[in-house]
Design a protein around this motif. Structure first.
Motif, PDB file in Angstrom:
ATOM      1  N   LYS A 140       0.824  -1.219   0.000  1.00 55.54           N
ATOM      2  CA  LYS A 140       0.000   0.000   0.000  1.00 55.54           C
ATOM      3  C   LYS A 140       0.848   1.254   0.000  1.00 55.54           C
ATOM      4  CE  LYS A 140      -4.149  -1.943   2.104  1.00 55.54           C
ATOM      5  NZ  LYS A 140      -4.901  -2.136   3.331  1.00 55.54           N
ATOM      6  N   ARG A 141       2.057   1.165   0.498  1.00 54.29           N
ATOM      7  CA  ARG A 141       2.969   2.307   0.481  1.00 54.29           C
ATOM      8  C   ARG A 141       3.838   2.318  -0.779  1.00 54.29           C
ATOM      9  NH1 ARG A 141       2.033   6.462   3.331  1.00 54.29           N
ATOM     10  NH2 ARG A 141       4.257   6.958   3.257  1.00 54.29           N
ATOM     11  N   GLY A 142       3.577   1.382  -1.689  1.00 53.53           N
ATOM     12  CA  GLY A 142       4.345   1.330  -2.933  1.00 53.53           C
ATOM     13  C   GLY A 142       5.741   0.770  -2.754  1.00 53.53           C
ATOM     14  N   LEU A 143       5.934  -0.032  -1.725  1.00 56.81           N
ATOM     15  CA  LEU A 143       7.254  -0.591  -1.427  1.00 56.81           C
ATOM     16  C   LEU A 143       7.257  -2.089  -1.731  1.00 56.81           C
ATOM     17  CD1 LEU A 143       7.701   1.195   2.031  1.00 56.81           C
ATOM     18  CD2 LEU A 143       8.762   1.871  -0.150  1.00 56.81           C
ATOM     19  N   ARG A 144       8.295  -2.529  -2.408  1.00 54.96           N
ATOM     20  CA  ARG A 144       8.391  -3.939  -2.754  1.00 54.96           C
ATOM     21  C   ARG A 144       9.014  -4.750  -1.615  1.00 54.96           C
ATOM     22  NH1 ARG A 144      11.756  -2.603  -8.077  1.00 54.96           N
ATOM     23  NH2 ARG A 144      12.570  -1.148  -6.502  1.00 54.96           N
ATOM     24  N   VAL A 145       8.605  -5.996  -1.522  1.00 60.72           N
ATOM     25  CA  VAL A 145       9.238  -6.928  -0.590  1.00 60.72           C
ATOM     26  C   VAL A 145       9.658  -8.164  -1.369  1.00 60.72           C
ATOM     27  CG1 VAL A 145       7.871  -6.131   1.390  1.00 60.72           C
ATOM     28  CG2 VAL A 145       7.088  -8.090   0.051  1.00 60.72           C
ATOM     29  N   ALA A 146      10.534  -8.951  -0.772  1.00 60.90           N
ATOM     30  CA  ALA A 146      11.001 -10.192  -1.384  1.00 60.90           C
ATOM     31  C   ALA A 146      11.224 -11.210  -0.269  1.00 60.90           C
ATOM     32  CB  ALA A 146      12.303  -9.944  -2.139  1.00 60.90           C
ATOM     33  N   PRO A 147      11.283 -12.477  -0.634  1.00 65.17           N
ATOM     34  CA  PRO A 147      11.603 -13.474   0.411  1.00 65.17           C
ATOM     35  C   PRO A 147      12.960 -13.169   1.042  1.00 65.17           C
ATOM     36  CG  PRO A 147      10.792 -14.548  -1.579  1.00 65.17           C
ATOM     37  CD  PRO A 147      11.001 -13.100  -1.936  1.00 65.17           C
ATOM     38  N   LEU A 148      13.037 -13.362   2.329  1.00 66.13           N
ATOM     39  CA  LEU A 148      14.291 -13.141   3.050  1.00 66.13           C
ATOM     40  C   LEU A 148      15.270 -14.267   2.687  1.00 66.13           C
ATOM     41  CD1 LEU A 148      15.665 -11.461   5.320  1.00 66.13           C
ATOM     42  CD2 LEU A 148      14.510 -12.914   6.960  1.00 66.13           C
ATOM     43  N   PRO A 149      16.468 -13.924   2.184  1.00 65.44           N
ATOM     44  CA  PRO A 149      17.429 -14.999   1.883  1.00 65.44           C
ATOM     45  C   PRO A 149      17.972 -15.592   3.181  1.00 65.44           C
ATOM     46  CG  PRO A 149      18.446 -12.852   1.529  1.00 65.44           C
ATOM     47  CD  PRO A 149      17.011 -12.584   1.874  1.00 65.44           C
ATOM     48  N   MET A 150      17.849 -16.888   3.315  1.00 63.13           N
ATOM     49  CA  MET A 150      18.215 -17.524   4.580  1.00 63.13           C
ATOM     50  C   MET A 150      19.039 -18.780   4.353  1.00 63.13           C
ATOM     51  SD  MET A 150      14.765 -17.067   6.851  1.00 63.13           S
ATOM     52  CE  MET A 150      15.646 -16.393   8.242  1.00 63.13           C
ATOM     53  N   ALA A 151      20.046 -18.959   5.182  1.00 63.60           N
ATOM     54  CA  ALA A 151      20.814 -20.206   5.158  1.00 63.60           C
ATOM     55  C   ALA A 151      20.060 -21.251   5.971  1.00 63.60           C
ATOM     56  CB  ALA A 151      22.212 -19.968   5.714  1.00 63.60           C
ATOM     57  N   ILE A 152      18.838 -21.438   5.558  1.00 63.76           N
ATOM     58  CA  ILE A 152      17.932 -22.411   6.176  1.00 63.76           C
ATOM     59  C   ILE A 152      17.264 -23.173   5.035  1.00 63.76           C
ATOM     60  CG2 ILE A 152      15.864 -22.737   7.592  1.00 63.76           C
ATOM     61  CD1 ILE A 152      16.507 -20.146   9.043  1.00 63.76           C
ATOM     62  N   ASN A 153      17.271 -24.470   5.140  1.00 56.85           N
ATOM     63  CA  ASN A 153      16.725 -25.278   4.055  1.00 56.85           C
ATOM     64  C   ASN A 153      15.206 -25.106   3.933  1.00 56.85           C
ATOM     65  OD1 ASN A 153      19.288 -26.233   3.690  1.00 56.85           O
ATOM     66  ND2 ASN A 153      18.810 -28.379   4.134  1.00 56.85           N
ATOM     67  N   SER A 154      14.773 -24.751   2.726  1.00 55.47           N
ATOM     68  CA  SER A 154      13.338 -24.758   2.451  1.00 55.47           C
ATOM     69  C   SER A 154      12.929 -26.120   1.892  1.00 55.47           C
ATOM     70  CB  SER A 154      12.979 -23.652   1.453  1.00 55.47           C
ATOM     71  OG  SER A 154      13.717 -23.811   0.246  1.00 55.47           O
ATOM     72  N   VAL A 155      13.900 -26.828   1.357  1.00 57.88           N
ATOM     73  CA  VAL A 155      13.719 -28.210   0.910  1.00 57.88           C
ATOM     74  C   VAL A 155      14.965 -28.964   1.382  1.00 57.88           C
ATOM     75  CG1 VAL A 155      12.336 -27.613  -1.121  1.00 57.88           C
ATOM     76  CG2 VAL A 155      14.829 -27.681  -1.314  1.00 57.88           C
ATOM     77  N   ALA A 156      14.932 -30.272   1.284  1.00 55.76           N
ATOM     78  CA  ALA A 156      16.125 -31.034   1.682  1.00 55.76           C
ATOM     79  C   ALA A 156      17.305 -30.599   0.813  1.00 55.76           C
ATOM     80  CB  ALA A 156      15.859 -32.524   1.522  1.00 55.76           C
ATOM     81  N   TYR A 157      18.443 -30.368   1.449  1.00 58.75           N
ATOM     82  CA  TYR A 157      19.608 -29.864   0.710  1.00 58.75           C
ATOM     83  C   TYR A 157      20.864 -30.251   1.482  1.00 58.75           C
ATOM     84  CZ  TYR A 157      22.530 -26.590  -1.978  1.00 58.75           C
ATOM     85  OH  TYR A 157      23.490 -26.035  -2.798  1.00 58.75           O
ATOM     86  N   GLY A 158      21.859 -30.715   0.746  1.00 59.29           N
ATOM     87  CA  GLY A 158      23.132 -31.045   1.373  1.00 59.29           C
ATOM     88  C   GLY A 158      23.027 -32.135   2.426  1.00 59.29           C
ATOM     89  N   GLY A 159      22.072 -33.031   2.251  1.00 60.08           N
ATOM     90  CA  GLY A 159      21.907 -34.097   3.236  1.00 60.08           C
ATOM     91  C   GLY A 159      21.204 -33.644   4.502  1.00 60.08           C
ATOM     92  N   ARG A 160      20.669 -32.426   4.494  1.00 54.81           N
ATOM     93  CA  ARG A 160      19.975 -31.880   5.659  1.00 54.81           C
ATOM     94  C   ARG A 160      18.498 -31.682   5.317  1.00 54.81           C
ATOM     95  NH1 ARG A 160      21.648 -26.771   6.542  1.00 54.81           N
ATOM     96  NH2 ARG A 160      22.684 -26.581   4.540  1.00 54.81           N
ATOM     97  N   PRO A 161      17.625 -31.782   6.311  1.00 52.71           N
ATOM     98  CA  PRO A 161      16.184 -31.709   6.024  1.00 52.71           C
ATOM     99  C   PRO A 161      15.694 -30.269   5.861  1.00 52.71           C
ATOM    100  CG  PRO A 161      16.524 -31.989   8.361  1.00 52.71           C
ATOM    101  CD  PRO A 161      17.902 -32.029   7.730  1.00 52.71           C
ATOM    102  N   ALA A 162      14.479 -30.140   5.395  1.00 48.51           N
ATOM    103  CA  ALA A 162      13.834 -28.828   5.303  1.00 48.51           C
ATOM    104  C   ALA A 162      13.399 -28.364   6.688  1.00 48.51           C
ATOM    105  CB  ALA A 162      12.622 -28.908   4.374  1.00 48.51           C
ATOM    106  N   CYS A 163      13.345 -27.055   6.841  1.00 46.14           N
ATOM    107  CA  CYS A 163      12.892 -26.428   8.090  1.00 46.14           C
ATOM    108  C   CYS A 163      11.432 -26.792   8.357  1.00 46.14           C
ATOM    109  CB  CYS A 163      13.039 -24.911   7.954  1.00 46.14           C
ATOM    110  SG  CYS A 163      12.375 -23.963   9.334  1.00 46.14           S
TER     111      CYS A 163
END
Lengths: 521, 172
Positions: free
Chosen positions: A165-188
């Protein structure tokens, strides 16, 4: 007396990365960690128990207009502060590296974004970052994130609507947290316990990222080993040994061909200053007089709003859900050299320093109980992180008071500069408008605080004006390196762990490639 | 050193009742009865009563939830899990708490109520002799919040899922 080829002080994000890399290259590496051993099974989901992960070493004295919450920022044990960090992994922007050149304020880095870019990409691929580079329109060039973004919960949706509403864009926060299984580690699993340490391995802490590689390479971690001094050879040109106190309080010495100080932005300068000798009367690596100076913390604050809808404030990640850098770019026409990042929708637990319990510190008694009842379901929050410029007056120095080992305590003086203050004022005004636009029934901001610990051993091209070169090697010694955010001459307006890790990866390659030239034979 | 042996149900019911009553304050007999004597002998009886009362005035339910036992147990622990570890105040924790409770007792004249708590936040507090009153407020308020809102029972009371990865070995 024991010996190693490489001694690394500190087992945090950069110490562990360097240990894994140098161990894999065949070096005999010993890591000296001041705190106890931590295991994933000890990462209890509790706002009370999680404090065990925070600093419990010698205290530091705080001074200045904006003191730093050092024990909350620092870690205590395996993994250091990265064991409880929130894993918001941003890159610095290109102009963050050239403040003095572009704006006539602050310090330049001795390297450019392009020098660090491949190391950001390499660390990102190894560690795994979730995000959306396309939506993150402010992001400097680099490889796309290897994982899709994290889910957004009701709190994030509500706040994002206010930004829109204020004309400001947002984006997903880049995180060193798995959203899917990655590197042998599970998703959050999105339970919001990041601050208590993540035992599943979804959040990239040093134990899960580097533990196996360190074990495979035969890296030895000596816990409860508190370093007091770096000893040099007779000529004072090379670090020869590291002195530390073991868990029984006995003084020990370990010799090394190469020493890396990765003890975070307060202990690293403390050790250097305490290592003064006849050859280095002002402290080791301190011919510039800058060891301990140009310590920098971000200026920060939290915004809160109470909403009619339920916000699911307990879900997600402690670091947040979304971000915006619409006001990150530095524009001197604003009257200040600074910018800020919004982090939206942190998962909040009920108690603790960053919990709902401290969202309204003025309330007590029945009013407080009523607030907690309501906020548990209807609170939303976003935080502002603003750039602060390096100042030699913000410094770490030794005081007469000593710890139990006889080492002088550190005093940390920190006051945010006028550019950061002006930037924060603009950000707070924007925050009020955003929360109103989002439909908050009430909205308020917390007092300004500091966040992150950087500088104090800044890198630079001129040995008279910096402590290390662009690889973190101390100008004054051939084989002493420093790693971590203490190297940052300028700090941008983003969390520092990703940049510190990329720098450390670059340093590791430099050491491996130049092992003989550095005196390793 | 933990309160895990307490009955979760009875604790939850008691805290809920205390919060609902909104009584808080003063050195209520009911508060006193909840002070266990199993905790390490860090505090005098007077200090225990003061801590229970000020905790209750800050966060309703804190006395019943065991603020005295919590703080005393933590002060006897070499790795105390109190918010005090974050504040970098140049005073050992035990000395700080004793000085803080002495200052509160000195100011209160036996009545610890909302008015007294409000005065602790005043920038020109007269008659206060101890660590900064605002710091004492912050620290003890967090201790009280820890015992009332830091455990799984608090989430149940507020109808929130606790979502533990690994449950802690005890409340503290």
């Amino acid at each position: 007396m024991s010996e190693a080829e490489v001694v690394i002080v500190g087992s945090g994000a950069t110490g562990s990365l360097l240990a894994a890399r140098l161990g894999a290259a065949g070096r005999k590496v010993v890591v000296l960690e001041g705190g106890p051993q931590r295991k994933l099974q000890q990462l209890y989901s509790s706002t009370v128990w999680s404090r065990r992960l925070k600093w419990n070493g010698p205290p530091a004295r705080m001074a200045g207009g904006n003191p730093v919450t050092f024990p909350f920022e620092a870690g205590w044990g395996t993994g250091g502060s990265a064991l409880h960090h929130y894993a918001c992994w941003f890159r610095l922007h290109e102009n963050d590296f050239k403040l003095a050149t572009l704006y006539g304020k602050g310090l330049d880095w001795p390297i450019a974004y392009e020098d660090l870019r491949p190391w950001y990409d390499a660390v990102q691929a190894e560690t795994g970052i979730s995000g959306d580079a396309r939506q993150e329109v402010w992001r400097p060039p680099g490889a796309p994130y290897p994982m899709p973004p994290q889910p957004v919960f009701r709190q994030g949706e509500i706040l994002a609507a206010g930004f829109a509403k204020r004309g400001l864009r947002v984006a997903p926060l880049p995180m060193a947290i798995n959203s899917v299984a990655y590197g042998g580690r599970p998703a959050c699993i999105q339970d919001g316990w990041c601050d208590a340490g993540c035992p599943t391995g979804a959040l990239a802490n040093p134990i899960v990222i580097f533990g196996q590689a360190m074990r495979r390479a035969g890296v030895e971690i000596r816990h409860d080993s508190f370093v007091s001094r770096i000893l040099t050879d007779a000529a004072g040109r090379r670090a020869a040994a590291v002195e530390y106190f073991d868990k029984n309080g006995a003084k020990q010495t370990i010799t090394a061909k190469l020493v890396i100080l990765a003890a975070f932005a307060l202990q690293t300068p403390r050790i250097l200053l305490n290592s003064a000798s006849g050859r280095h009367p002002a402290g080791l690596g301190n011919s510039s007089g800058l060891v301990g100076r140009c310590f920098t913390a971000h200026a920060a604050t939290n915004f809160y709003g109470m909403f009619a809808d339920e916000t699911e404030v307990y879900l997600g990640r402690t670091g947040g859900q979304l971000m915006s850098q619409e006001s990150y770019a530095k524009d001197p026409r604003k009257g200040y050299v600074s910018g800020y990042t919004w982090r939206l929708g942190s998962a909040l637990k009920l108690a603790d320093l960053g919990g709902i319990a401290n969202a309204r510190t003025d309330l007590f008694g029945a009013d407080y109980a009523a607030f907690m009842q309501r906020a548990a379901k209807h609170l939303a929050t976003a935080s502002i992180l603003a750039e602060n410029l390096a100042s030699p007056d913000n410094r770490i120095e030794l005081v007469a008071e000593k710890d139990r080992f006889g080492v002088p305590l550190a005093k940390l003086t920190h006051t945010s500069g006028p550019d950061a203050e002006a930037c924060m004022a603009a950000a707070v005004a924007e925050g009020k408008a955003i929360f109103r636009a989002a439909g908050a029934l009430e909205a308020w901001s917390a007092p300004m605080r500091t966040e992150h610990m950087m500088g104090g051993t800044v890198m630079g091209g001129d040995p008279r004006k910096s402590v290390t070169d662009g690889y973190g090697r101390a100008h004054d010694l051939e084989n002493l390196f420093i790693a971590g955010p203490g190297l940052f001459p300028a700090v941008g307006a983003v969390n520092p762990t990703f940049t510190a890790s990329a720098l450390a990866a670059r340093t590791a390659r430099h050491i491996v490639d130049r092992w003989s030239a550095l005196g390793g034979t | 050193m933990n309160g895990a042996s307490d009955s979760g149900f009875s604790r939850r019911a008691a805290i809920r009742q205390a919060i609902a009553c909104g009584v808080a304050t003063a050195l209520l007999p009911g508060c006193r009865e909840q002070i266990s004597h199993a905790a390490p002998a860090i505090f005098t009886d007077k200090e225990r009563q003061t801590l229970a009362a000020v905790g209750e005035a800050l966060v309703p339910g804190a006395a019943v939830a065991g603020i005295v036992d919590f703080v005393a147990a933590m002060l006897a622990d070499p790795d105390p899990m109190l918010c005090y570890r974050f504040v970098s105040f140049p005073m050992p924790p035990v000395v700080f708490y004793k000085a803080a409770l002495g200052a509160i007792a000195g100011l209160s004249r036996g009545i610890i109520d909302a008015a007294l708590i409000g005065r602790m936040l005043s920038p020109n507090l007269k008659g206060w002799q101890g660590p900064p009153a605002a710091l004492v407020y912050f620290v003890i308020r967090n201790d009280a919040a820890d015992v009332v809102y830091g455990g799984e029972d608090a989430y149940a009371r507020l109808d929130l899922p606790y979502l533990a990865h690994i449950a802690p070995p005890g409340r503290w």
